[in-house]
Design an enzyme around this catalytic site. Structure first.
Site, PDB file in Angstrom:
ATOM      1  N   TYR A  50      -9.455  -6.101 -43.878  1.00  0.00           N
ATOM      2  CA  TYR A  50     -10.128  -5.324 -43.067  1.00  0.00           C
ATOM      3  C   TYR A  50     -10.032  -5.617 -41.448  1.00  0.00           C
ATOM      4  O   TYR A  50     -10.978  -5.166 -40.668  1.00  0.00           O
ATOM      5  CB  TYR A  50     -11.771  -5.383 -43.300  1.00  0.00           C
ATOM      6  N   ASN A 113     -21.039  -0.046 -50.656  1.00  0.00           N
ATOM      7  CA  ASN A 113     -20.701   1.393 -50.908  1.00  0.00           C
ATOM      8  C   ASN A 113     -19.733   1.764 -52.071  1.00  0.00           C
ATOM      9  O   ASN A 113     -19.270   2.700 -52.016  1.00  0.00           O
ATOM     10  CB  ASN A 113     -20.836   2.159 -49.777  1.00  0.00           C
ATOM     11  N   HIS A 116     -13.530   1.801 -51.999  1.00  0.00           N
ATOM     12  CA  HIS A 116     -12.645   2.254 -50.968  1.00  0.00           C
ATOM     13  C   HIS A 116     -11.812   3.072 -51.176  1.00  0.00           C
ATOM     14  O   HIS A 116     -11.335   3.133 -52.428  1.00  0.00           O
ATOM     15  CB  HIS A 116     -11.866   0.781 -50.700  1.00  0.00           C
TER      16      HIS A 116
HETATM   17  N1  UDP Z   1     -19.219  -0.567 -43.276  1.00  0.00           N
HETATM   18  C1  UDP Z   1     -20.364  -1.253 -43.086  1.00  0.00           C
HETATM   19  N2  UDP Z   1     -21.555  -0.587 -42.114  1.00  0.00           N
HETATM   20  C2  UDP Z   1     -21.298   0.423 -41.476  1.00  0.00           C
HETATM   21  C3  UDP Z   1     -20.028   1.133 -41.472  1.00  0.00           C
HETATM   22  C4  UDP Z   1     -19.006   0.612 -42.590  1.00  0.00           C
HETATM   23  O1  UDP Z   1     -20.613  -2.098 -43.666  1.00  0.00           O
HETATM   24  O2  UDP Z   1     -21.880   0.850 -40.485  1.00  0.00           O
HETATM   25  C5  UDP Z   1     -18.434  -0.916 -44.326  1.00  0.00           C
HETATM   26  C6  UDP Z   1     -18.504  -0.142 -45.588  1.00  0.00           C
HETATM   27  O3  UDP Z   1     -18.273  -0.781 -46.748  1.00  0.00           O
HETATM   28  C7  UDP Z   1     -17.078   0.703 -45.348  1.00  0.00           C
HETATM   29  C8  UDP Z   1     -16.314  -0.294 -44.890  1.00  0.00           C
HETATM   30  O4  UDP Z   1     -17.155  -1.224 -43.880  1.00  0.00           O
HETATM   31  O5  UDP Z   1     -16.836   1.079 -46.509  1.00  0.00           O
HETATM   32  C9  UDP Z   1     -15.114   0.432 -43.950  1.00  0.00           C
HETATM   33  O6  UDP Z   1     -15.681   1.304 -42.936  1.00  0.00           O
HETATM   34  P1  UDP Z   1     -14.974   2.615 -42.729  1.00  0.00           P
HETATM   35  O7  UDP Z   1     -15.558   3.288 -41.674  1.00  0.00           O
HETATM   36  O8  UDP Z   1     -13.519   2.446 -42.623  1.00  0.00           O
HETATM   37  O9  UDP Z   1     -15.411   3.480 -43.946  1.00  0.00           O
HETATM   38  P2  UDP Z   1     -14.867   4.041 -45.342  1.00  0.00           P
HETATM   39  O10 UDP Z   1     -13.410   4.361 -44.760  1.00  0.00           O
HETATM   40  O11 UDP Z   1     -14.870   3.018 -46.399  1.00  0.00           O
HETATM   41  O12 UDP Z   1     -15.565   5.311 -45.570  1.00  0.00           O
HETATM   42 MG    MG Z   2     -11.940   3.212 -43.754  1.00  0.00          MG
END
Ligand code: UDP
Ligand code: MG
Length: 138
Positions: A50, A113, A116
């Site tokens: 990450y 959530n 991934h």
């Molecule tokens: N996440 C979080 N808080 C936020 C946004 C994201 O904890 O406000 C976490 C969540 O688990 C997310 C991951 O960070 O799936 C990666 O964020 P991204 O914006 O890439 O979302 P994704 O691609 O997973 O939809």
């Molecule tokens: Mg993402």
């Protein structure tokens, strides 16, 4: 015109007993499993995976959460894999995820959530190679 995406069933979904139901959804949506493993993601590996989010306020909590219990990682194959898989999982925030999407069905919060999904073909390649060698792909 086939391509791949990368996914992880996250610790909350694993501990809530959703590996089976989520894999069923993935299967029903027409994805083929190229590679798969069940393991504990070490904090150092989670931090590296990450790293693109390093400057975001949720980064430390995200790393802690992703290494809080076992996950399932997989490479999936389908035409238009990246986009179709993002549609299948739904919005990052499960309260905004469309009805019937994996996050709508199996996730409770924006941080935990359930799943991934890679956001581009380039990242799908990088993320898949982060966890799987050529010999682990079928
Ligand atoms: N996440 C979080 N808080 C936020 C946004 C994201 O904890 O406000 C976490 C969540 O688990 C997310 C991951 O960070 O799936 C990666 O964020 P991204 O914006 O890439 O979302 P994704 O691609 O997973 O939809
Ligand atoms: Mg993402």
């Amino acid at each position: 015109m086939t391509n791949i995406t990368f996914t992880m069933i996250k610790p909350d979904a694993v501990s809530n007993g959703y590996i089976g139901p989520i894999l069923a959804k993935i299967n029903e949506a027409g994805f083929r499993i190229v590679a798969m493993k069940y393991f504990h993601l070490e904090p150092e590996k989670a931090a590296e995976f990450y790293a693109v989010h390093k400057e975001r306020p949720f980064y430390n909590d995200l790393v802690k959460y992703m290494s809080s219990g076992p996950i399932v990682a997989a490479i999936l194959e389908k035409e238009n894999a990246v986009e179709d898989f993002r549609t299948l999982i739904g919005a990052t925030d499960p309260s905004k995820a469309a009805p019937g999407t994996i996050r709508n069905l199996f996730a409770k919060s924006i941080d935990a959530n359930a799943i991934h999904g890679s956001d581009s073909d380039a990242n799908a390649g990088i993320e898949g190679s982060f966890f799987f060698s050529q010999m682990e792909r079928f």
